[in-house]
Enzyme design. Structure first.
Site, PDB file in Angstrom:
ATOM      1  N   HIS A  41      -7.579  -5.512  -0.808  1.00 16.25           N
ATOM      2  CA  HIS A  41      -6.394  -4.703  -0.495  1.00 16.25           C
ATOM      3  C   HIS A  41      -5.499  -5.341   0.563  1.00 16.25           C
ATOM      4  CE1 HIS A  41      -3.997  -1.098  -0.506  1.00 16.25           C
ATOM      5  NE2 HIS A  41      -4.175  -0.911   0.793  1.00 16.25           N
ATOM      6  N   ASP A  81      -9.675  -5.121  -5.129  1.00 17.80           N
ATOM      7  CA  ASP A  81      -9.179  -4.078  -4.237  1.00 17.80           C
ATOM      8  C   ASP A  81      -9.937  -2.779  -4.520  1.00 17.80           C
ATOM      9  OD1 ASP A  81      -7.740  -2.215  -2.757  1.00 17.80           O
ATOM     10  OD2 ASP A  81      -5.792  -3.076  -3.280  1.00 17.80           O
ATOM     11  N   SER A  90       0.832  -1.199   0.000  1.00 19.59           N
ATOM     12  CA  SER A  90       0.000   0.000   0.000  1.00 19.59           C
ATOM     13  C   SER A  90       0.873   1.258   0.000  1.00 19.59           C
ATOM     14  CB  SER A  90      -0.970  -0.058   1.179  1.00 19.59           C
ATOM     15  OG  SER A  90      -1.981   0.912   1.056  1.00 19.59           O
TER      16      SER A  90
END
Length: 288
Positions: A233, A202, A156
């Protein structure tokens, strides 16, 4: 004189016998580690090396963390991987499972805790590089690490950090962004072999965002871009064989220059199960 010639001949025979016992690929590549890989071995939850770990105190440009390393001292030095978590996350809570897994395949791994849980990608990239500097210069395992074979991985915002680190230090062997978010900009300056891995479901770092980010990589930069079917995610935050059966061959190829592993990546994954999209710049050959 005849005796000298005879002794020399015996020595040549002995050297030839020794050379015959060393695989050609191993003789050509001093960084090759471990047995010949198989589809089962790259998908295994552990490699062939026993591992240990040690804690890292805060300081040195990052907030401490954990080092995982192979205990075998007969193999020479090892390539290294620094891993940083995502926004508001801690490595110990979400990515620590990767440490012993990757170490058992022959890497020294440093898991990085960030100075602030809300650090953006540029700060996380700087901390990844600081962690690699600590690992190679100050850590208790620095003598086990080949400082010329370093890599970065992040999830991320940390994935964005890994891509920032690649831009700032082009000597890195590879950078891997797991659902990477990079608010600081595109990848036009990235010359490091780069993998971008995302989840097809995601909704935080969406497939369309990653499509656009990947498209900004220079055409000369070696890369793989893939989407995992059904993944959201958080796919890197728990033990994930699907992720690792691509990540391990990628790191082996570019950190260890081990071309035995390219067959798992090119021209497509050896096992495409669970992969909905895959693009690569095959052939994937390590520099040097």
């Amino acid at each position: 004189m005849r005796h000298v010639v005879a002794v020399f001949a015996v020595i040549l025979v002995m050297l030839a016998a020794v050379a015959a016992t060393v695989p050609a690929s191993a003789a050509a590549n001093p960084y090759q580690r471990g047995p010949d890989p198989t589809l089962a071995s790259v998908a295994a939850t552990r490699g062939t090396f026993a591992t240990a770990q040690t804690s890292v105190p805060p300081g040195s440009g990052f907030n401490g963390g954990t080092i995982y390393y192979p205990t075998d001292t007969r193999q020479g030095t090892w390539g290294a991987v620094a891993i940083v978590p995502g926004y508001t996350a801690r490595f110990a809570d979400e990515e620590a499972w990767m440490g012993p897994w990757l170490a058992s395949f022959g890497f020294v791994v440093i898991g990085v805790e960030t100075n602030s849980r809300t650090d953006f990608d540029t700060a996380r990239g700087a901390q990844l590089l600081a962690a690699l500097d600590y690992l190679t210069e100050k850590s208790p395992v620095r003598d086990r690490v080949d400082r010329a074979r370093l890599s970065v991985v992040g999830h991320s915002m940390g994935g964005g950090g890994a891509l920032v680190a690649a831009e700032r230090r082009p000597s890195l062997k590879t950078a891997v962004g797991l659902a990477p978010f990079k608010p600081s900009g595109n990848l036009a300056a990235d010359r490091v072999p780069t993998m971008i891995m995302g989840g097809a479901r995601d909704t935080t770092v969406t497939p369309s965002y990653l499509d656009g980010l990947h498209a900004t990589l220079p055409t000369a930069t070696k890369s793989v871009y893939l989407q995992l079917t059904g993944a959201n995610h958080l796919f890197p935050t728990k033990a994930n064989t699907l992720e690792m059966r691509i990540l391990v061959p990628w790191l082996k190829t570019f950190v260890d220059s081990d071309t035995r592993y390219t067959k798992f990546l090119c021209p497509a994954p050896a096992d495409p199960t669970g992969i909905s999209q895959y693009r690569s710049t095959c052939p994937l050959l390590p520099s040097g």
